[in-house]
Design a protein around this motif. Structure first.
Motif, PDB file in Angstrom:
ATOM      1  N   UNK A  44      39.465  26.338  10.832  1.00  9.32           N
ATOM      2  CA  UNK A  44      38.688  27.407   9.848  1.00  9.32           C
ATOM      3  C   UNK A  44      38.097  28.578  10.780  1.00  9.32           C
ATOM      4  N   UNK A  45      37.525  28.256  12.035  1.00  7.60           N
ATOM      5  CA  UNK A  45      37.005  29.436  12.959  1.00  7.60           C
ATOM      6  C   UNK A  45      38.095  30.267  13.519  1.00  7.60           C
ATOM      7  N   UNK A  46      39.220  29.698  13.610  1.00 13.37           N
ATOM      8  CA  UNK A  46      40.341  30.501  14.052  1.00 13.37           C
ATOM      9  C   UNK A  46      40.825  31.357  13.111  1.00 13.37           C
ATOM     10  N   UNK A  51      41.390  36.841  10.723  1.00 20.80           N
ATOM     11  CA  UNK A  51      41.044  37.645   9.736  1.00 20.80           C
ATOM     12  C   UNK A  51      40.294  39.107  10.330  1.00 20.80           C
ATOM     13  N   UNK A  52      39.377  38.664  11.054  1.00 23.23           N
ATOM     14  CA  UNK A  52      38.510  39.749  11.777  1.00 23.23           C
ATOM     15  C   UNK A  52      39.362  40.548  12.770  1.00 23.23           C
ATOM     16  N   UNK A  53      40.369  39.785  13.480  1.00 21.46           N
ATOM     17  CA  UNK A  53      41.238  40.498  14.225  1.00 21.46           C
ATOM     18  C   UNK A  53      42.087  41.637  13.477  1.00 21.46           C
ATOM     19  N   UNK A  54      42.614  41.245  12.413  1.00 21.84           N
ATOM     20  CA  UNK A  54      43.512  42.071  11.502  1.00 21.84           C
ATOM     21  C   UNK A  54      42.521  43.064  10.931  1.00 21.84           C
ATOM     22  N   UNK A  55      41.319  42.889  10.526  1.00 22.60           N
ATOM     23  CA  UNK A  55      40.449  43.770   9.907  1.00 22.60           C
ATOM     24  C   UNK A  55      40.006  44.805  10.818  1.00 22.60           C
ATOM     25  N   UNK A  56      39.907  44.590  12.268  1.00 14.09           N
ATOM     26  CA  UNK A  56      39.639  45.526  13.156  1.00 14.09           C
ATOM     27  C   UNK A  56      41.048  46.410  13.366  1.00 14.09           C
ATOM     28  N   UNK A  57      41.952  45.702  13.309  1.00  7.88           N
ATOM     29  CA  UNK A  57      43.340  46.505  13.706  1.00  7.88           C
ATOM     30  C   UNK A  57      43.709  47.615  12.624  1.00  7.88           C
ATOM     31  N   UNK A  58      43.445  46.908  11.438  1.00  9.20           N
ATOM     32  CA  UNK A  58      43.710  47.988  10.225  1.00  9.20           C
ATOM     33  C   UNK A  58      42.694  49.061  10.232  1.00  9.20           C
ATOM     34  N   UNK A  59      41.500  48.811  10.424  1.00  3.86           N
ATOM     35  CA  UNK A  59      40.524  49.814  10.507  1.00  3.86           C
ATOM     36  C   UNK A  59      40.739  50.850  11.694  1.00  3.86           C
ATOM     37  N   UNK A  60      41.442  50.372  12.671  1.00  5.96           N
ATOM     38  CA  UNK A  60      41.672  51.204  14.093  1.00  5.96           C
ATOM     39  C   UNK A  60      43.071  52.087  13.527  1.00  5.96           C
ATOM     40  N   UNK A  61      43.829  51.317  12.897  1.00  5.66           N
ATOM     41  CA  UNK A  61      45.140  52.174  12.399  1.00  5.66           C
ATOM     42  C   UNK A  61      44.873  53.335  11.380  1.00  5.66           C
ATOM     43  N   UNK A  62      43.949  52.962  10.490  1.00  2.00           N
ATOM     44  CA  UNK A  62      43.401  53.790   9.523  1.00  2.00           C
ATOM     45  C   UNK A  62      42.821  54.967  10.180  1.00  2.00           C
ATOM     46  N   UNK A  85      44.045  44.405  19.822  1.00  2.00           N
ATOM     47  CA  UNK A  85      42.752  43.827  19.418  1.00  2.00           C
ATOM     48  C   UNK A  85      42.565  42.274  20.232  1.00  2.00           C
ATOM     49  N   UNK A  86      41.478  42.102  21.307  1.00  3.85           N
ATOM     50  CA  UNK A  86      41.408  40.989  21.656  1.00  3.85           C
ATOM     51  C   UNK A  86      40.296  40.362  21.053  1.00  3.85           C
ATOM     52  N   UNK A  87      40.095  39.091  21.215  1.00  4.15           N
ATOM     53  CA  UNK A  87      38.992  38.190  20.649  1.00  4.15           C
ATOM     54  C   UNK A  87      37.507  38.914  21.166  1.00  4.15           C
ATOM     55  N   UNK A  88      37.536  39.097  22.447  1.00  3.88           N
ATOM     56  CA  UNK A  88      36.474  39.928  22.784  1.00  3.88           C
ATOM     57  C   UNK A  88      35.876  41.239  22.161  1.00  3.88           C
ATOM     58  N   UNK A  89      36.848  41.672  21.795  1.00  5.72           N
ATOM     59  CA  UNK A  89      36.867  43.173  21.161  1.00  5.72           C
ATOM     60  C   UNK A  89      36.198  42.999  19.764  1.00  5.72           C
ATOM     61  N   UNK A  90      37.089  41.997  19.108  1.00  2.78           N
ATOM     62  CA  UNK A  90      36.832  41.544  17.527  1.00  2.78           C
ATOM     63  C   UNK A  90      35.023  40.875  17.467  1.00  2.78           C
ATOM     64  N   UNK A  91      34.965  40.271  18.553  1.00  2.39           N
ATOM     65  CA  UNK A  91      33.609  39.713  18.619  1.00  2.39           C
ATOM     66  C   UNK A  91      32.506  40.653  18.484  1.00  2.39           C
ATOM     67  N   UNK A  92      32.886  41.819  19.244  1.00  4.41           N
ATOM     68  CA  UNK A  92      31.721  42.909  19.551  1.00  4.41           C
ATOM     69  C   UNK A  92      31.604  43.536  18.353  1.00  4.41           C
ATOM     70  N   UNK A  93      32.471  43.689  17.324  1.00  5.42           N
ATOM     71  CA  UNK A  93      32.264  44.309  16.207  1.00  5.42           C
ATOM     72  C   UNK A  93      31.578  43.422  15.095  1.00  5.42           C
ATOM     73  N   UNK A  98      31.132  42.083   5.945  1.00  3.63           N
ATOM     74  CA  UNK A  98      32.644  42.130   5.407  1.00  3.63           C
ATOM     75  C   UNK A  98      32.565  40.857   4.283  1.00  3.63           C
ATOM     76  N   UNK A  99      33.777  41.340   3.424  1.00  4.47           N
ATOM     77  CA  UNK A  99      33.857  40.071   2.317  1.00  4.47           C
ATOM     78  C   UNK A  99      34.361  38.952   2.965  1.00  4.47           C
ATOM     79  N   UNK A 100      34.268  37.630   2.590  1.00  7.98           N
ATOM     80  CA  UNK A 100      35.115  36.566   3.008  1.00  7.98           C
ATOM     81  C   UNK A 100      36.458  36.636   3.029  1.00  7.98           C
ATOM     82  N   UNK A 101      37.062  35.867   3.964  1.00  8.99           N
ATOM     83  CA  UNK A 101      38.676  35.786   3.791  1.00  8.99           C
ATOM     84  C   UNK A 101      38.948  35.091   2.376  1.00  8.99           C
TER      85      UNK A 101
END
Length: 482
Positions: A44-46, A51-62, A85-93, A98-101
């Motif tokens: 579940x945590x994975x 989901x967090x990584x994808x969200x960060x990537x989408x935000x950056x692309x937008x 987006x690395x896990x470390x970057x995702x963790x920093x955001x 955010x809404x739940x996956x």
């Protein structure tokens, strides 16, 4: 001539006294050294990390697209490549809001909780230990909940924390309460608890109400009321990790005075995140225990949940209200007028554990001093059974007994009252009881509480003194429940 022993009866009595959910040293060592597996939590945590990584990537692309579109006309825009987006970057955001996956959940697999009309003892830090809960069960309490435990301490294999899940066989419906700030702590802890206590745990309660700074500043307790996205992830993950054990939530009306938020949050708890029962304490975090609980607002929140359940065609979950209940008359008035399925009782039970008998029998009990002394004797007996009858066990029992008396002395005998029913925040002037024992039981002097303990536990050591952890005679103090 030989003594005849009824072995079957002896075995039955032993079973009736054997506490459940005892976690052995080897298991605690596995948990402490991170060798205890929790595959459901890991998966579940994975999932939420991805989901967090994808969200960060989408935000950056937008953001890049937006920059390109807004560049000056006629100037070719060179979009910079987006960094992976690395896990470390995702963790920093901070993704807490955010809404739940979109995780498919089958809440139908959970055990339904049929709690309407049952009496419920609040989880009470320090004072809601197993001997006290046994006492309340003797006087008619239906649902009991262990003291709040910290998810971090469970994952560290703390012996003290794991002792909080212990259950006495007399506790008919028993749950444990857990506090934590994020899924990474609460979901693995829930999976281990669910596996170790399988069959002996009726529910796990998530604390979203504890007002004390120590808990709030870590992002736990009532801090979760302002981190809705994170709370959703926690509840969904715990529901997965606990299998068929229901997850319940206890919360306050909001964090700041005048800013109630529970009416928006509560419909989501049941409909979106699978809470099997909800308890609302009618005060904000800022209020602690000052001012009266807002029962009109509790009614508003119950209506909001019922409307959402009707819209989504979901079966109703039990909703309990809490705050200031101190008499049978008050209990039944709240049941009849505020739409709740039950009333959680905290301080009322600390001051008079026999309140559950009053509720069941719909009467105010003018309990005698002799009957109250018998209650204290029982507490001492249950304490020695639980903590042990060696020197350390006797001292621990004495400390908790004095802690209990630091609340019970506040009881004003009904026979001395001018108006009925009694109210929890009333403070009587010093009074003389109807006999010497009643006067002693009303003493605010902690030396008298030690004297009462000596009736059942023998003389206290000369060096032994008692200061109550909860300043129960201070109006609006941080007493017990979160």
């Amino acid at each position: 001539m030989s003594l005849v022993v009824d072995e079957e009866k002896k075995a039955r009595l032993a079973a009736a006294e054997t506490e459940l959910n005892f976690i052995d040293g080897d298991t605690l060592k596995k948990i402490r050294t991170k060798k205890y597996p929790h595959p459901i939590a890991d998966a579940y945590l994975k999932e939420i990390q991805q989901a967090a990584n994808e969200q960060v990537a989408d935000n950056a692309a937008a953001e890049v697209t937006e920059t390109s579109a807004s560049s000056a006309p006629g100037t070719p825009s060179e979009a910079q490549p987006v960094e992976p987006i690395t896990p470390a970057v995702a963790e920093a955001v901070d993704r807490s809001q955010d809404d739940t996956p979109d995780v498919p959940l089958r809440f139908v697999e959970k055990k339904r909780l049929h709690w309407t009309g049952k009496t419920y003892l609040a989880p009470l830090t320090t004072v809601g230990n197993l001997p006290f809960r046994r006492l309340c069960v003797d006087y008619g309490c239906d649902i009991t909940c262990g003291e709040m435990g910290l998810a971090m301490s469970f994952l560290q294999g703390s012996k003290e924390e794991w002792s909080l899940v212990r259950r006495h066989p007399s506790e008919g419906i028993f749950g444990m309460q857990i506090a934590g700030s994020k899924p990474q702590l609460l979901v693995p802890a829930a999976e281990i608890i669910g596996r170790e206590c399988a069959g002996n745990l009726d529910f796990v309660d998530v604390n979203c109400g504890c007002p004390i700074d120590l808990v709030y500043k870590t992002g736990s307790g009532s801090a979760l009321l302002d981190a809705v996205g994170r709370l959703g992830k926690i509840l969904i993950g715990m529901n997965k990790a606990l299998g068929d054990i229901p997850v319940t939530v206890k919360l306050r009306t909001g964090v700041k005075d005048g800013k109630n938020t529970a009416h928006k949050l509560m419909p989501r708890l049941a409909s979106e995140w699978g809470a099997s029962a909800i308890t609302l304490h009618g005060r904000t975090r800022q209020q602690r225990y000052t001012k009266l609980a807002d029962w009109d607002y509790i009614k508003t929140c119950v209506q909001a949940v019922r409307e959402r359940e009707a819209e989504d065609d979901l079966p109703p979950v039990p909703i309990f209200g809490g705050g200031d209940c101190f008499s049978a008359e008050d209990y039944w008035y709240k049941m009849d007028n505020y739409g709740v399925d039950g009333v959680m009782i905290g301080r009322g039970a600390l001051i008079k554990p026999w309140i559950f008998t009053e509720i069941k029998e719909r009467r105010e009990w003018d309990i005698s001093s002799r009957e109250r002394l018998e209650l204290i004797r029982k507490y001492a007996e249950y304490g020695l059974n639980h903590f042990g009858s060696d020197t350390a066990g006797v001292n621990t029992t004495r400390r908790y007994l004095c802690e209990a008396l630091s609340f019970q002395y506040r009881y004003i005998p009904i026979g001395l009252l001018e108006t009925m029913p009694p109210r929890i925040n009333d403070r009587a002037p010093a009074f003389r009881g109807r006999d010497e024992l009643e006067t002693l039981l009303a003493s605010p002097d902690s030396r008298d509480w030690v004297k009462i303990s000596e009736m059942f536990l023998g003389p206290a050591p000369e060096s032994w003194s008692f200061t109550p952890k909860h300043k129960s005679n201070a109006y609006g103090s941080e007493e017990g429940q979160g």
